[in-house]
Design a protein around this motif. Structure first.
Motif, PDB file in Angstrom:
ATOM      1  N   GLU A 228       0.862  -1.185   0.000  1.00  0.00           N
ATOM      2  CA  GLU A 228       0.000   0.000   0.000  1.00  0.00           C
ATOM      3  C   GLU A 228       0.900   1.236   0.000  1.00  0.00           C
ATOM      4  N   ASP A 229       0.561   2.222  -0.836  1.00  0.00           N
ATOM      5  CA  ASP A 229       1.327   3.474  -0.898  1.00  0.00           C
ATOM      6  C   ASP A 229       0.457   4.646  -0.477  1.00  0.00           C
ATOM      7  N   ARG A 230       1.091   5.749  -0.104  1.00  0.00           N
ATOM      8  CA  ARG A 230       0.357   6.997   0.163  1.00  0.00           C
ATOM      9  C   ARG A 230       0.537   7.906  -1.042  1.00  0.00           C
ATOM     10  N   VAL A 231      -0.531   8.501  -1.534  1.00  0.00           N
ATOM     11  CA  VAL A 231      -0.442   9.404  -2.675  1.00  0.00           C
ATOM     12  C   VAL A 231       0.092  10.752  -2.187  1.00  0.00           C
ATOM     13  N   PRO A 232       1.129  11.309  -2.844  1.00  0.00           N
ATOM     14  CA  PRO A 232       1.680  12.569  -2.344  1.00  0.00           C
ATOM     15  C   PRO A 232       0.865  13.803  -2.757  1.00  0.00           C
ATOM     16  N   TRP A 233      -0.295  13.637  -3.362  1.00  0.00           N
ATOM     17  CA  TRP A 233      -1.103  14.767  -3.815  1.00  0.00           C
ATOM     18  C   TRP A 233      -2.305  14.973  -2.899  1.00  0.00           C
ATOM     19  N   THR A 234      -2.791  16.227  -2.833  1.00  0.00           N
ATOM     20  CA  THR A 234      -3.983  16.487  -2.033  1.00  0.00           C
ATOM     21  C   THR A 234      -5.173  16.755  -2.948  1.00  0.00           C
ATOM     22  N   VAL A 235      -6.377  16.674  -2.379  1.00  0.00           N
ATOM     23  CA  VAL A 235      -7.594  16.954  -3.167  1.00  0.00           C
ATOM     24  C   VAL A 235      -7.538  18.395  -3.678  1.00  0.00           C
ATOM     25  N   GLU A 236      -7.110  19.325  -2.811  1.00  0.00           N
ATOM     26  CA  GLU A 236      -7.081  20.748  -3.191  1.00  0.00           C
ATOM     27  C   GLU A 236      -6.218  20.962  -4.428  1.00  0.00           C
ATOM     28  N   GLU A 237      -5.096  20.252  -4.487  1.00  0.00           N
ATOM     29  CA  GLU A 237      -4.197  20.416  -5.638  1.00  0.00           C
ATOM     30  C   GLU A 237      -4.901  20.023  -6.937  1.00  0.00           C
ATOM     31  N   ALA A 238      -5.864  19.116  -6.829  1.00  0.00           N
ATOM     32  CA  ALA A 238      -6.553  18.656  -8.038  1.00  0.00           C
ATOM     33  C   ALA A 238      -7.837  19.449  -8.294  1.00  0.00           C
ATOM     34  N   GLN A 239      -7.974  20.624  -7.634  1.00  0.00           N
ATOM     35  CA  GLN A 239      -9.157  21.467  -7.874  1.00  0.00           C
ATOM     36  C   GLN A 239      -8.755  22.835  -8.428  1.00  0.00           C
ATOM     37  N   LYS A 240      -9.743  23.590  -8.914  1.00  0.00           N
ATOM     38  CA  LYS A 240      -9.402  24.834  -9.631  1.00  0.00           C
ATOM     39  C   LYS A 240      -9.025  26.000  -8.724  1.00  0.00           C
ATOM     40  N   GLY A 242     -10.510  28.539  -7.517  1.00  0.00           N
ATOM     41  CA  GLY A 242     -10.984  29.870  -7.884  1.00  0.00           C
ATOM     42  C   GLY A 242     -10.556  30.330  -9.270  1.00  0.00           C
ATOM     43  N   TYR A 243      -9.657  29.620  -9.916  1.00  0.00           N
ATOM     44  CA  TYR A 243      -9.261  29.997 -11.287  1.00  0.00           C
ATOM     45  C   TYR A 243     -10.350  29.560 -12.263  1.00  0.00           C
ATOM     46  N   GLU A 244     -10.408  30.238 -13.392  1.00  0.00           N
ATOM     47  CA  GLU A 244     -11.441  29.892 -14.373  1.00  0.00           C
ATOM     48  C   GLU A 244     -11.155  28.531 -15.023  1.00  0.00           C
ATOM     49  N   HIS A 245      -9.869  28.256 -15.236  1.00  0.00           N
ATOM     50  CA  HIS A 245      -9.488  26.981 -15.862  1.00  0.00           C
ATOM     51  C   HIS A 245      -8.302  26.380 -15.117  1.00  0.00           C
ATOM     52  N   PHE A 246      -8.169  25.051 -15.223  1.00  0.00           N
ATOM     53  CA  PHE A 246      -6.993  24.403 -14.639  1.00  0.00           C
ATOM     54  C   PHE A 246      -5.714  24.923 -15.311  1.00  0.00           C
ATOM     55  N   MET A 247      -5.795  25.188 -16.621  1.00  0.00           N
ATOM     56  CA  MET A 247      -4.566  25.580 -17.328  1.00  0.00           C
ATOM     57  C   MET A 247      -3.964  26.841 -16.723  1.00  0.00           C
ATOM     58  N   ILE A 248      -4.794  27.852 -16.466  1.00  0.00           N
ATOM     59  CA  ILE A 248      -4.253  29.109 -15.943  1.00  0.00           C
ATOM     60  C   ILE A 248      -3.806  28.921 -14.491  1.00  0.00           C
ATOM     61  N   LYS A 249      -4.527  28.080 -13.762  1.00  0.00           N
ATOM     62  CA  LYS A 249      -4.085  27.776 -12.391  1.00  0.00           C
ATOM     63  C   LYS A 249      -2.693  27.128 -12.442  1.00  0.00           C
ATOM     64  N   GLU A 250      -2.536  26.190 -13.350  1.00  0.00           N
ATOM     65  CA  GLU A 250      -1.270  25.450 -13.407  1.00  0.00           C
ATOM     66  C   GLU A 250      -0.114  26.331 -13.895  1.00  0.00           C
ATOM     67  N   ILE A 251      -0.426  27.296 -14.779  1.00  0.00           N
ATOM     68  CA  ILE A 251       0.614  28.248 -15.194  1.00  0.00           C
ATOM     69  C   ILE A 251       1.048  29.070 -13.977  1.00  0.00           C
ATOM     70  N   HIS A 252       0.060  29.484 -13.174  1.00  0.00           N
ATOM     71  CA  HIS A 252       0.385  30.303 -11.999  1.00  0.00           C
ATOM     72  C   HIS A 252       1.110  29.519 -10.907  1.00  0.00           C
ATOM     73  N   GLU A 253       0.993  28.214 -10.952  1.00  0.00           N
ATOM     74  CA  GLU A 253       1.676  27.403  -9.925  1.00  0.00           C
ATOM     75  C   GLU A 253       3.165  27.241 -10.210  1.00  0.00           C
ATOM     76  N   GLN A 254       3.619  27.710 -11.373  1.00  0.00           N
ATOM     77  CA  GLN A 254       4.980  27.348 -11.801  1.00  0.00           C
ATOM     78  C   GLN A 254       6.104  27.788 -10.854  1.00  0.00           C
ATOM     79  N   PRO A 255       6.047  28.980 -10.262  1.00  0.00           N
ATOM     80  CA  PRO A 255       7.139  29.316  -9.330  1.00  0.00           C
ATOM     81  C   PRO A 255       7.243  28.302  -8.182  1.00  0.00           C
ATOM     82  N   LYS A 256       6.058  27.928  -7.643  1.00  0.00           N
ATOM     83  CA  LYS A 256       6.048  26.959  -6.537  1.00  0.00           C
ATOM     84  C   LYS A 256       6.553  25.591  -7.017  1.00  0.00           C
TER      85      LYS A 256
END
Ligand code: M6R
Length: 595
Positions: A228-240, A242-256
């Motif tokens: 059994e493994d633990r997934v290193p991702w959270t539910v919040e990370e897989a949600q938008k 407040g951004y209109e699209h995942f794409m723009i959210k993911e572009i904004h995540e790039q520094p992090k």
């Protein structure tokens, strides 16, 4: 690509299945369906979005069920071709990802034995084969059916007379999410994140039986245990968020994301990179990098970086083409770059490289993915879940990992290495500066949206960035765009230059700058509008082009990382202006699990 889900537990399966399917929507699909087990098997499916299917459903208290999002391969999107598929008795239901290669032959044979088929799919032979072998033991029937199937599959089946989920995989991912007295099955981790972060990754050839009491897994008729493994991702990370699209959210995540990628890899004195590879002594005479799509563009940039810093020759091939090459590899490190770790072309290439006896290293984002599990070594880019079909943050993270790889094996002196590491550390701030100029880039996106054809040009290390810019504009804005080495335009494509063909030119100040300026003048002479991507402080470029998108200056080695952020934003705003389906472009899938 298709997505599959399954549930067995105490709660009503229907809303769980619908929710899990919604989490898989990003993979791209054209039809969907579910099957629920009561005293009988009920199937609801159509060539519709999941919301529409959900609205058509009546409440149902069944606690066992399976579901599917289909991305058509065999037969057009339609109700009859949608999954789940059933047998003649209507008691069995199957959802399947992959391709059954010998389905025509099996279908003919089963038809001869009296089975009646209703769809055009390859999948439908599976429930009929199970029906043929069913004798009050579903697991055994599935095992016998599997002996006759060739091809790739991940599937789940249920039977009205048996309160269990039976599932199996070969060359297509399948995971089991473990809850408290309940189990979730899915082709992709984000599907189950709302319920659990405890998962088991099934291996090729695994056949699992899940009841409310537990899981039993066999492989080649031998009982096996899977950790059994633990997934290193959270539910919040897989949600938008407040951004209109995942794409723009993911572009904004790039520094992090960049900070995550290099975290733990840089020494305290900031002069060494340690990747923690199993085989630290790798002494290869050359490197071959294999990848597809955006990851292939990262590989092309990686070639420049690795060759410059290590002097080791690097070749790059499109994974699907490598599969046809008569390769003589010798003492070669084969590196496969794949965000998802599931791309079928990459998996085939990886297996071929292993068969040829090469040491294989995978750069991927997905822990536990198929590629990560079969490669000799793996580097995780730690970009977090990337939901938008268009790859953005994973591309930048792949580049950072390639920089780290090259620096870890570089033959340059300590001081130069420390100075590059210091510059690498500054990349998140530089990208922040570009994100702060989003509105200027959006204005250029709205301008580009008015055209049907465009060229993206660059030279040297930035040439793959031009390919990437063009791919993004094609993929999400549906504009025909070509990425070209600037020097190649005059060898043919000049014939297409008109005032209706804008050219986006990447003109950062490296050793190609003067030549690309000359190319821009040639393009302007053919009356094409030119938008340049140029560095702050470049006062020259504005004289020759129609508009300039400014990016901060960085060492030329890192310029692709900043330029590409500007191009991803440009593509996003172009697509938005054209009203396109940004996160789920037509005909595309996030994870391409067919060849
Ligand atoms: O998961 P992978 O990196 O192997 O995927 C490869 C391509 O399918 C992928 O990069 C594709 O080109 C993107 N949708 C482009 O934005």
């Amino acid at each position: 690509m298709c997505g599959i889900v399954g549930y067995i537990g105490e709660r009503a399966a229907q809303p769980v299945l619908i929710n899990c399917l919604k989490r898989l929507e990003y993979r791209g699909y054209d039809s969907c369906g579910i099957a629920l087990l009561g005293g009988y098997t009920e199937i609801y499916k159509d060539a519709v979005r999941i919301e529409a299917l959900e609205k058509s459903l009546q409440p149902n208290d069944s606690v066992i069920g399976i579901g599917h999002t289909r991305w058509a391969t065999h037969g057009k999107p339609s109700e009859v071709n949608a999954h789940p598929h059933s047998d003649c008795s209507g008691k069995i239901a199957v959802v399947h990802n992959g391709v059954i290669e010998n389905y025509m032959q099996l279908r003919e044979q089963l038809t001869g034995e009296g089975h009646v088929f209703s769809s055009e799919t390859d999948t439908e032979v599976i429930p009929h084969l199970i029906e043929k072998y069913y004798d009050r033991n579903l697991e055994q029937a599935v095992s016998r059916a599997l002996n006759e199937i060739t091809g790739s599959y991940a599937f789940i089946t249920i039977h009205a007379d048996s309160g269990e989920l039976i599932l199996s995989r070969k060359d297509s991912p399948l995971i089991i999410g473990i809850g408290d007295g309940e189990y979730f099955v899915a082709s992709d981790v984000p599907a189950v994140l709302d319920y659990t972060d405890r998962v088991i990754y099934l291996e090729d050839g695994d056949l699992a039986a899940i009841t409310k009491q537990g899981i039993s897994i066999t492989n080649n008729n031998e009982r096996v245990t899977r950790v059994e493994d633990r997934v290193p991702w959270t539910v919040e990370e897989a949600q938008k968020a407040g951004y209109e699209h995942f794409m723009i959210k993911e572009i904004h995540e790039q520094p992090k994301v960049i900070r995550n990628t290099f975290a733990g890899h840089i020494s305290a004195l900031e002069s060494e990179v340690e990747l923690g590879l199993k085989n630290k002594e790798m002494g290869f005479s050359n490197i071959l990098i294999l990848a597809c799509g955006t990851s292939y563009h990262a590989a092309l940039i990686g070639k420049h970086v690795i060759q410059k810093l290590t002097q080791v020759p690097v070749t790059v091939d499109i994974a699907s083409e490598f599969n046809y090459s008569e390769s003589v590899l010798g003492n070669t490190l084969v590196m496969v770059i794949t965000q998802s770790g599931e791309t079928a072309d990459c998996m085939k290439a990886l297996k071929k490289a292993k068969e040829l006896g090469c040491y294989t290293l995978v750069i991927t984002n997905v822990v536990g993915s198929s590629a990560a599990r079969i490669a000799d070594d793996v580097l995780y880019i730690k970009a977090g879940p990337e939901i938008s079909v268009a790859a953005t943050k994973s591309f930048v993270a792949q580049l950072v990992m390639l920089y780290l790889f090259a620096l870890s094996r570089s033959s340059i002196d300590v001081r130069s290495r420390a100075s590059l590491i210091a510059e690498l550390r500054q990349l998140p701030n530089k990208i922040h500066e570009i994100l702060n100029r989003e509105e200027d880039i959006a204005e250029q996106g709205r301008y580009l949206a008015g055209y049907e054809n465009a060229f993206f040009v660059a030279r040297g290390i930035s040439y793959p960035v031009a390919l990437e810019g063009a791919l993004k504009v094609k993929e999400i804005a549906y504009i025909h765009a070509e990425g070209y080495a600037a020097g190649e335009l005059k060898h043919g494509p000049f014939a297409l230059l008109t005032p209706e063909t804008p050219v986006i030119a990447i003109a950062t100040r490296d050793n190609t700058y003067e030549t690309i300026l000359a190319n821009i003048k040639e393009i302007k002479a053919r009356e094409s509008p030119v938008v340049a991507i140029a560095e702050d402080g470049d006062d020259e470029i504005g004289k020759y082009v129609d508009a300039v998108i400014r990016i901060p200056s960085v060492d030329p080695l890192f310029a692709p990382t900043t330029a590409v952020v500007a191009l991803h934003l440009l593509a996003y705003y172009t697509a938005k202006e054209r009203g396109c389906s940004i996160d789920m472009p037509r005909n595309l899938a996030k994870s391409v699990t067919v060849e």
